[in-house]
Structure formats: C-alpha cells, structure tokens
Design a protein around this motif. Structure first.
Motif, PDB file in Angstrom:
ATOM      1  N   GLN A   3       0.837  -1.189   0.000  1.00 13.67           N
ATOM      2  CA  GLN A   3       0.000   0.000   0.000  1.00 13.67           C
ATOM      3  C   GLN A   3       0.879   1.249   0.000  1.00 13.67           C
ATOM      4  O   GLN A   3       1.806   1.366   0.800  1.00 13.67           O
ATOM      5  N   VAL A   4       0.575   2.161  -0.931  1.00 16.80           N
ATOM      6  CA  VAL A   4       1.306   3.420  -1.034  1.00 16.80           C
ATOM      7  C   VAL A   4       0.301   4.554  -0.878  1.00 16.80           C
ATOM      8  O   VAL A   4      -0.705   4.600  -1.581  1.00 16.80           O
ATOM      9  N   HIS A   5       0.570   5.464   0.045  1.00 13.55           N
ATOM     10  CA  HIS A   5      -0.288   6.624   0.250  1.00 13.55           C
ATOM     11  C   HIS A   5       0.197   7.761  -0.645  1.00 13.55           C
ATOM     12  O   HIS A   5       1.395   8.048  -0.702  1.00 13.55           O
ATOM     13  N   CYS A   6      -0.763   8.388  -1.321  1.00 15.26           N
ATOM     14  CA  CYS A   6      -0.467   9.486  -2.235  1.00 15.26           C
ATOM     15  C   CYS A   6      -1.318  10.679  -1.849  1.00 15.26           C
ATOM     16  O   CYS A   6      -2.423  10.516  -1.341  1.00 15.26           O
ATOM     17  N   CYS A   7      -0.809  11.880  -2.108  1.00 12.11           N
ATOM     18  CA  CYS A   7      -1.631  13.065  -1.876  1.00 12.11           C
ATOM     19  C   CYS A   7      -1.225  14.192  -2.800  1.00 12.11           C
ATOM     20  O   CYS A   7      -0.098  14.249  -3.291  1.00 12.11           O
ATOM     21  N   ILE A   8      -2.199  15.055  -3.032  1.00 10.10           N
ATOM     22  CA  ILE A   8      -1.978  16.280  -3.787  1.00 10.10           C
ATOM     23  C   ILE A   8      -2.530  17.426  -2.949  1.00 10.10           C
ATOM     24  O   ILE A   8      -3.676  17.374  -2.491  1.00 10.10           O
ATOM     25  N   SER A   9      -1.706  18.424  -2.735  1.00 16.47           N
ATOM     26  CA  SER A   9      -2.097  19.525  -1.841  1.00 16.47           C
ATOM     27  C   SER A   9      -3.168  20.404  -2.470  1.00 16.47           C
ATOM     28  O   SER A   9      -3.307  20.481  -3.695  1.00 16.47           O
ATOM     29  N   SER A  10      -3.890  21.094  -1.610  1.00 15.96           N
ATOM     30  CA  SER A  10      -4.928  22.006  -2.081  1.00 15.96           C
ATOM     31  C   SER A  10      -4.326  23.120  -2.935  1.00 15.96           C
ATOM     32  O   SER A  10      -4.930  23.545  -3.924  1.00 15.96           O
ATOM     33  N   MET A  22       5.901   8.656 -10.228  1.00 15.39           N
ATOM     34  CA  MET A  22       6.636   8.954  -9.003  1.00 15.39           C
ATOM     35  C   MET A  22       6.910   7.681  -8.202  1.00 15.39           C
ATOM     36  O   MET A  22       7.993   7.518  -7.642  1.00 15.39           O
ATOM     37  N   ILE A  23       5.940   6.763  -8.178  1.00 16.01           N
ATOM     38  CA  ILE A  23       6.141   5.486  -7.488  1.00 16.01           C
ATOM     39  C   ILE A  23       7.237   4.695  -8.172  1.00 16.01           C
ATOM     40  O   ILE A  23       8.142   4.155  -7.531  1.00 16.01           O
ATOM     41  N   LEU A  24       7.167   4.624  -9.505  1.00 20.49           N
ATOM     42  CA  LEU A  24       8.184   3.880 -10.263  1.00 20.49           C
ATOM     43  C   LEU A  24       9.577   4.469 -10.064  1.00 20.49           C
ATOM     44  O   LEU A  24      10.570   3.745 -10.062  1.00 20.49           O
ATOM     45  N   ASN A  25       9.645   5.801  -9.888  1.00 20.75           N
ATOM     46  CA  ASN A  25      10.929   6.480  -9.664  1.00 20.75           C
ATOM     47  C   ASN A  25      11.311   6.532  -8.190  1.00 20.75           C
ATOM     48  O   ASN A  25      12.304   7.166  -7.838  1.00 20.75           O
ATOM     49  N   GLU A  67       9.959   8.143  -5.699  1.00 18.40           N
ATOM     50  CA  GLU A  67       9.954   9.517  -5.192  1.00 18.40           C
ATOM     51  C   GLU A  67       9.046   9.615  -3.968  1.00 18.40           C
ATOM     52  O   GLU A  67       7.979  10.221  -4.003  1.00 18.40           O
ATOM     53  N   PHE A  68       9.498   9.026  -2.873  1.00 20.90           N
ATOM     54  CA  PHE A  68       8.743   9.003  -1.628  1.00 20.90           C
ATOM     55  C   PHE A  68       9.311  10.030  -0.660  1.00 20.90           C
ATOM     56  O   PHE A  68      10.514  10.274  -0.657  1.00 20.90           O
ATOM     57  N   ASP A  69       8.432  10.600   0.176  1.00 23.70           N
ATOM     58  CA  ASP A  69       8.935  11.488   1.219  1.00 23.70           C
ATOM     59  C   ASP A  69       9.457  10.637   2.376  1.00 23.70           C
ATOM     60  O   ASP A  69       9.452   9.400   2.305  1.00 23.70           O
ATOM     61  N   SER A  70       9.883  11.265   3.444  1.00 25.33           N
ATOM     62  CA  SER A  70      10.484  10.537   4.561  1.00 25.33           C
ATOM     63  C   SER A  70       9.485   9.607   5.269  1.00 25.33           C
ATOM     64  O   SER A  70       9.897   8.675   5.953  1.00 25.33           O
ATOM     65  N   ASP A  71       8.179   9.869   5.088  1.00 30.24           N
ATOM     66  CA  ASP A  71       7.164   9.005   5.676  1.00 30.24           C
ATOM     67  C   ASP A  71       6.682   7.911   4.711  1.00 30.24           C
ATOM     68  O   ASP A  71       5.776   7.159   5.038  1.00 30.24           O
ATOM     69  N   GLY A  72       7.259   7.882   3.524  1.00 27.46           N
ATOM     70  CA  GLY A  72       6.877   6.876   2.538  1.00 27.46           C
ATOM     71  C   GLY A  72       5.701   7.276   1.656  1.00 27.46           C
ATOM     72  O   GLY A  72       5.163   6.453   0.939  1.00 27.46           O
ATOM     73  N   TRP A  73       5.302   8.541   1.689  1.00 32.24           N
ATOM     74  CA  TRP A  73       4.193   9.041   0.872  1.00 32.24           C
ATOM     75  C   TRP A  73       4.717   9.574  -0.448  1.00 32.24           C
ATOM     76  O   TRP A  73       5.860  10.029  -0.548  1.00 32.24           O
ATOM     77  N   VAL A  74       3.835   9.551  -1.455  1.00 30.55           N
ATOM     78  CA  VAL A  74       4.102  10.193  -2.730  1.00 30.55           C
ATOM     79  C   VAL A  74       3.265  11.467  -2.744  1.00 30.55           C
ATOM     80  O   VAL A  74       2.048  11.415  -2.608  1.00 30.55           O
ATOM     81  N   ILE A  75       3.920  12.614  -2.883  1.00 30.18           N
ATOM     82  CA  ILE A  75       3.239  13.898  -2.737  1.00 30.18           C
ATOM     83  C   ILE A  75       3.445  14.773  -3.973  1.00 30.18           C
ATOM     84  O   ILE A  75       4.583  14.976  -4.405  1.00 30.18           O
ATOM     85  N   ILE A  76       2.323  15.251  -4.483  1.00 33.03           N
ATOM     86  CA  ILE A  76       2.372  16.239  -5.577  1.00 33.03           C
ATOM     87  C   ILE A  76       2.112  17.595  -4.970  1.00 33.03           C
ATOM     88  O   ILE A  76       1.192  17.779  -4.205  1.00 33.03           O
TER      89      ILE A  76
END
Length: 85
Positions: free
Chosen positions: A30-37, A71-74, A76-85
């Motif tokens: 499981q990978v958590h992803c988010c995009i900021s407002s 981003m997952i394939l590359n 590109e995770f943050d320090s918490d393991g999230w992919v963030i746009i």
C-alpha cells in the motif's frame, strides 16, 4: 497502465495535510499518495471546500494517477513513505 500499480477509488480530504489523499497498491504494498490544495488550485481552478477539492481530483483522476504512478516507479517518496504532488 502498469498492472503492478493499481489505484483504489478511496480518495478523501485530509484536513491535517490540507490535501486530497488516495491509495495505490504497488507490487502488493500500500502506497499513500496526496496532492495539496495549493497544487489543485494552481492546476485545475478554484476550490475552497473539501468537496470541491475532491471533485477536481476526480475530474483529473487519470492524469494524477499517471503522475503518481511515475513517481512510485521512480521511488519519489517522502520521509514518511508518501508520494506527494
């Protein structure tokens, strides 16, 4: 589409991150992803309420999932393991 990465339809508003979050399954993990407002507003237009941000996410889901997938394939995770746009 990479069959090793599957996105679920469980997007929701995260008031702490001030973002729309979603989940992907990548090779069984499981990978958590988010995009900021802020990014949603800059890219897709006006939104103020959580429901508006979620609606814009849904309208542009395919493009966002493609971006998250890259981003997952590359790895590109943050320090918490999230992919963030």
């Amino acid at each position: 589409m990479n069959q090793a990465i599957i996105f679920t339809d469980n997007e929701e508003w995260d008031p702490i991150r001030n973002a729309v979050v979603c989940t992907a399954l990548a090779n069984g993990f499981q990978v958590h992803c988010c995009i900021s407002s802020e990014v949603i507003k800059a890219r897709f237009g006006f939104a103020e309420l959580p429901e508006q941000f979620i609606e814009l996410f849904r309208q542009y889901r395919w493009d966002l999932e493609d971006e998250f997938e890259q981003m997952i394939l590359n790895a590109e995770f943050d320090s918490d393991g999230w992919v963030i746009i």
